[in-house]
Design a protein around this motif. Structure first.
Motif, PDB file in Angstrom:
ATOM      1  N   UNK A 198       0.858  -1.172   0.000  1.00 45.32           N
ATOM      2  CA  UNK A 198       0.000   0.000   0.000  1.00 45.32           C
ATOM      3  C   UNK A 198       0.900   1.229   0.000  1.00 45.32           C
ATOM      4  N   UNK A 199       0.566   2.197  -0.862  1.00 46.88           N
ATOM      5  CA  UNK A 199       1.315   3.451  -0.929  1.00 46.88           C
ATOM      6  C   UNK A 199       0.654   4.479  -0.024  1.00 46.88           C
ATOM      7  N   UNK A 200       1.474   5.163   0.774  1.00 46.11           N
ATOM      8  CA  UNK A 200       0.972   6.149   1.725  1.00 46.11           C
ATOM      9  C   UNK A 200       1.557   7.515   1.365  1.00 46.11           C
ATOM     10  N   UNK A 201       0.690   8.477   1.137  1.00 44.50           N
ATOM     11  CA  UNK A 201       1.123   9.831   0.841  1.00 44.50           C
ATOM     12  C   UNK A 201       1.391  10.550   2.158  1.00 44.50           C
ATOM     13  N   UNK A 202       2.669  10.871   2.402  1.00 43.24           N
ATOM     14  CA  UNK A 202       3.058  11.606   3.607  1.00 43.24           C
ATOM     15  C   UNK A 202       3.207  13.075   3.219  1.00 43.24           C
ATOM     16  N   UNK A 203       2.322  13.921   3.735  1.00 39.13           N
ATOM     17  CA  UNK A 203       2.281  15.323   3.315  1.00 39.13           C
ATOM     18  C   UNK A 203       2.685  16.231   4.474  1.00 39.13           C
ATOM     19  N   UNK A 204       3.192  17.419   4.175  1.00 40.35           N
ATOM     20  CA  UNK A 204       3.512  18.372   5.248  1.00 40.35           C
ATOM     21  C   UNK A 204       2.254  18.789   5.992  1.00 40.35           C
ATOM     22  N   UNK A 205       2.372  18.965   7.308  1.00 45.47           N
ATOM     23  CA  UNK A 205       1.230  19.452   8.088  1.00 45.47           C
ATOM     24  C   UNK A 205       0.868  20.869   7.676  1.00 45.47           C
ATOM     25  N   UNK A 206       1.862  21.612   7.238  1.00 43.18           N
ATOM     26  CA  UNK A 206       1.672  22.968   6.721  1.00 43.18           C
ATOM     27  C   UNK A 206       2.635  23.131   5.557  1.00 43.18           C
ATOM     28  N   UNK A 207       2.156  23.633   4.443  1.00 44.89           N
ATOM     29  CA  UNK A 207       3.006  23.749   3.258  1.00 44.89           C
ATOM     30  C   UNK A 207       2.696  25.035   2.512  1.00 44.89           C
ATOM     31  N   UNK A 208       3.732  25.619   1.925  1.00 48.89           N
ATOM     32  CA  UNK A 208       3.569  26.803   1.085  1.00 48.89           C
ATOM     33  C   UNK A 208       4.489  26.644  -0.120  1.00 48.89           C
ATOM     34  N   UNK A 209       3.964  26.927  -1.310  1.00 48.29           N
ATOM     35  CA  UNK A 209       4.723  26.743  -2.538  1.00 48.29           C
ATOM     36  C   UNK A 209       4.581  27.963  -3.437  1.00 48.29           C
ATOM     37  N   UNK A 210       5.617  28.181  -4.255  1.00 44.01           N
ATOM     38  CA  UNK A 210       5.614  29.282  -5.214  1.00 44.01           C
ATOM     39  C   UNK A 210       4.672  28.970  -6.375  1.00 44.01           C
ATOM     40  N   UNK A 211       3.921  29.965  -6.807  1.00 46.99           N
ATOM     41  CA  UNK A 211       3.168  29.885  -8.053  1.00 46.99           C
ATOM     42  C   UNK A 211       3.676  30.906  -9.067  1.00 46.99           C
ATOM     43  N   UNK A 212       4.400  31.914  -8.592  1.00 48.59           N
ATOM     44  CA  UNK A 212       4.895  32.979  -9.474  1.00 48.59           C
ATOM     45  C   UNK A 212       6.006  32.481 -10.383  1.00 48.59           C
ATOM     46  N   UNK A 213       6.911  31.673  -9.865  1.00 52.61           N
ATOM     47  CA  UNK A 213       8.118  31.307 -10.595  1.00 52.61           C
ATOM     48  C   UNK A 213       8.088  29.863 -11.083  1.00 52.61           C
ATOM     49  N   UNK A 214       6.941  29.390 -11.532  1.00 57.06           N
ATOM     50  CA  UNK A 214       6.825  27.993 -11.934  1.00 57.06           C
ATOM     51  C   UNK A 214       7.723  27.701 -13.132  1.00 57.06           C
ATOM     52  N   UNK A 215       8.471  26.626 -13.050  1.00 56.26           N
ATOM     53  CA  UNK A 215       9.416  26.234 -14.093  1.00 56.26           C
ATOM     54  C   UNK A 215       9.739  24.759 -13.924  1.00 56.26           C
ATOM     55  N   UNK A 216      10.409  24.189 -14.901  1.00 62.43           N
ATOM     56  CA  UNK A 216      10.752  22.766 -14.834  1.00 62.43           C
ATOM     57  C   UNK A 216      11.901  22.481 -15.792  1.00 62.43           C
ATOM     58  N   UNK A 217      12.615  21.412 -15.499  1.00 57.63           N
ATOM     59  CA  UNK A 217      13.711  20.963 -16.354  1.00 57.63           C
ATOM     60  C   UNK A 217      13.720  19.449 -16.393  1.00 57.63           C
ATOM     61  N   UNK A 218      14.049  18.909 -17.568  1.00 53.19           N
ATOM     62  CA  UNK A 218      14.242  17.465 -17.736  1.00 53.19           C
ATOM     63  C   UNK A 218      15.689  17.243 -18.166  1.00 53.19           C
ATOM     64  N   UNK A 219      16.383  16.384 -17.453  1.00 54.24           N
ATOM     65  CA  UNK A 219      17.771  16.068 -17.752  1.00 54.24           C
ATOM     66  C   UNK A 219      17.863  14.581 -18.090  1.00 54.24           C
ATOM     67  N   UNK A 220      18.305  14.282 -19.318  1.00 49.43           N
ATOM     68  CA  UNK A 220      18.365  12.894 -19.790  1.00 49.43           C
ATOM     69  C   UNK A 220      19.814  12.543 -20.083  1.00 49.43           C
ATOM     70  N   UNK A 221      20.314  11.539 -19.386  1.00 48.72           N
ATOM     71  CA  UNK A 221      21.662  11.046 -19.617  1.00 48.72           C
ATOM     72  C   UNK A 221      21.569   9.782 -20.463  1.00 48.72           C
ATOM     73  N   UNK A 222      21.740   9.931 -21.766  1.00 44.58           N
ATOM     74  CA  UNK A 222      21.585   8.811 -22.691  1.00 44.58           C
ATOM     75  C   UNK A 222      22.906   8.157 -23.041  1.00 44.58           C
ATOM     76  N   UNK A 223      22.889   7.397 -24.132  1.00 45.74           N
ATOM     77  CA  UNK A 223      24.107   6.719 -24.581  1.00 45.74           C
ATOM     78  C   UNK A 223      24.358   5.386 -23.927  1.00 45.74           C
ATOM     79  N   UNK A 224      23.797   5.191 -22.728  1.00 46.76           N
ATOM     80  CA  UNK A 224      23.999   3.928 -22.014  1.00 46.76           C
ATOM     81  C   UNK A 224      25.286   3.927 -21.219  1.00 46.76           C
TER      82      UNK A 224
END
Length: 573
Positions: free
Chosen positions: A89-115
């Motif tokens: 069974x998977x259990x989601x453990x969440x912060x009792x209190x959490x705050x996150x940025x919405x202004x600076x949303x961004x993301x990156x994907x890094x792929x190390x290929x070649x084997x």
């Protein structure tokens, strides 16, 4: 522990592939960090063994108490009965209190290929390059949650402390990359929705083929397959994409992957191989993406845009003929680079502008009481004219939308790099913070003059009475702060005592500057005490001074280059 867990799970799975299915209640449990919940399993036979991946189990039998770990995560609890029936069974453990940025949303994907097989001569070098790219993203304020890292090896020590950093997201458990791994990485990016910045996608492989990504010795990802995936991502989210590829013959993909709102950079032309080399100590000394992302003299780490970093390093690697297309025609020409010259790893705003800050704040129980942002100037260590501690605070207000808070940072007038951290408090007094995000304010002129204001509650105080004094400084970039109490005196010169921190005094008549944290455009309390018995009655003055940093304060006074504010007050019996 994680490796051991998966070994036990895999061995047991092989032996019970057709065993009785176990059922858990609750089926999809969620629990706050450090909290607990009751777990029940049904369908077991005989004695039951519970094995959590991160948390702890209290009790035995088919009903137990699960104790959540101290960090948010997705925990997995395995149950094995006497006849070998297995359930998880998977259990989601969440912060009792959490705050996150919405202004600076961004993301990156890094792929190390070649084997990582022996047939890939560039594996060791490209692994180091990927490590440096990850570290650059981290140094530019990307959190681990904003980076999706694909590698056939789960080992990564990007901060070079000798420990596994557990930042490789997939495959898990480790194995050679396959095409669906790339598809799943883009699916992850899709879940993030609309971003404030383009999605940054890095593919580092060394080895390459015409119109293909080499994932390992047996797996290739054709451009004809990759392009629709990228198109779908952009059409769904409306996000731009910047794709950087460091692999032989990667220039063949420029035409194949071209699209509007997509910048494509290849380390080579269609006909040439990518060159990599290392010195005896293993440090990368050649590799286009290494120097474009983290090198000296013009890189993403150094604050250059994608377009600027490409042009600088293209000259250094002219033997490979790196290519760039950002107008969507699939051809690298001198006309390209204008769009990518506007794209940086660090968000940027112009000097004098206002910035809307948005945050999501949630409490497991009760309500969020307050949300604010703290902005710290990240000052250039080489610039000795800038004080070390300069901060601003912006209070955010709740909106009609659930969990959404907003605020406005007005009159951005300090050209510098900032670190923006969100904070939230709840009814229980708990405080949560977000990972810091870096922000670059660009410009060279400060449009207003610095000012300082000393504030007291009244003009006369009695001995034994509470006394509080505050200083508000504004536009004090490249200024040192001095706060001093001028003592009663019948004859010149006046005697003074400087303050270095809250209620902390320097020796008599020593011009020591304020060393504690400074809040720009927000009051700082410099004195908060009870006037002591034995204090000489008389007329005192509290003096606040802004003086050019690192300069002699008395010399600046004579040259009329300082800014002051003074409040006098009487002390009576």
């Amino acid at each position: 522990m994680r490796f051991y867990f998966y070994v036990i799970w895999f061995i047991t799975f092989l032996s019970v592939a057709h065993a009785t299915e176990l059922t858990f209640t609750p089926a999809t449990p969620t629990v706050p960090v450090g909290g607990q919940l009751t777990l029940t399993v049904s369908g077991t036979r005989g004695e039951v063994t519970w094995t959590p991946m991160h948390g702890q189990i209290q009790g035995s039998g088919t009903q137990v108490i699960y104790l959540a770990p101290a960090q948010a995560s997705i925990d997995v609890v395995m149950v094995l009965d006497a006849e070998g029936n297995l359930g998880t069974v998977s259990i989601q453990v969440v912060p009792a209190l959490a705050v996150t940025h919405l202004t600076f949303s961004r993301a990156a994907i890094l792929i190390l290929g070649g084997g990582d097989e022996e047939v890939n001569p560039h594996w060791a070098t490209t692994q180091v390059i990927a490590q440096h790219i990850y570290r650059t993203l981290h140094d530019k304020g990307f959190s681990d949650a904003e980076i999706y890292y694909l590698s056939p090896s789960s080992w990564m020590d990007f901060n070079e402390d000798g420990q596994r950093d557990n930042i490789v997201d997939a495959p898990n458990p480790e194995r050679p990359l396959v095409t669906t791994d790339i598809q799943e990485a883009l699916a992850w990016a899709n879940t993030l929705g609309k971003l404030e910045q383009p999605l940054s996608l890095f593919f580092i492989a060394g080895q390459g083929e015409t119109d293909k990504w080499v994932l390992n010795s047996n797996q290739r990802l054709d451009a004809s397959t990759l392009k629709p995936w990228l198109d779908d991502y952009q059409n769904t989210t409306g996000n731009s994409v910047v794709l950087v590829m460091d692999a032989s013959y990667s220039g063949t993909l420029l035409k194949s992957l071209a699209a509007p709102q997509r910048g494509v950079i290849s380390s080579t032309s269609a006909e040439l191989e990518a060159q990599f080399s290392r010195n005896d100590k293993g440090k990368v000394i050649q590799g286009f993406s290494e120097f474009m992302v983290a090198g000296e003299g013009g890189s993403l780490l150094g604050g250059s845009s994608f377009g600027e970093a490409f042009k600088i390093n293209m000259k250094n690697y002219s033997n490979q003929q790196p290519q760039l297309d950002d107008n969507g025609d699939g051809v690298s020409t001198n006309q390209d680079g204008q769009e990518l010259s506007k794209v940086f790893l660090t968000p940027r705003i112009a000097l004098g502008a206002s910035l809307s800050l948005r945050a999501k704040a949630t409490a497991w129980s009760g309500e969020v009481q307050q949300v604010w942002a703290e902005l710290r100037m990240l000052l250039d260590e080489k610039d000795k004219t800038v004080p070390s501690l300069l901060l601003q605070r912006v209070n955010l207000s709740p909106t009609p939308e659930a969990n959404l808070w907003e605020g406005l940072w007005n009159e951005v007038v300090y050209p510098s790099e900032y670190e923006v951290t969100l904070y939230a408090t709840d009814q229980q007094g708990q405080v949560a913070s977000s990972p810091p995000v870096k922000l670059q304010v660009t410009g060279v002129e400060i449009p207003f003059q610095p000012s300082i204001q000393v504030t007291l509650a009244k003009d006369t105080y009695q001995i034994g009475e509470s006394f509080k004094a505050e200083v508000l400084e504004r536009l004090s970039w490249k200024m040192d702060l001095y706060v001093a109490v001028i003592l009663p005196s019948d004859s010149p010169p006046p005697q003074f005592i400087a303050l270095t921190q809250l209620n902390q005094f320097a020796p008599l008549n020593q011009p020591s500057k304020w060393e504690a944290e400074r809040w720009l455009e927000d009051s700082v309390t410099v004195l908060d005490l009870t006037l002591p018995v034995g204090l000489t009655p008389g007329q005192y003055c509290l003096l606040g001074i802004l003086s050019p940093a690192k300069e002699d304060v008395f010399k600046m006074m004579n040259q009329k280059q300082w800014v002051t504010s003074e409040k006098c007050f009487g002390v009576v019996q």
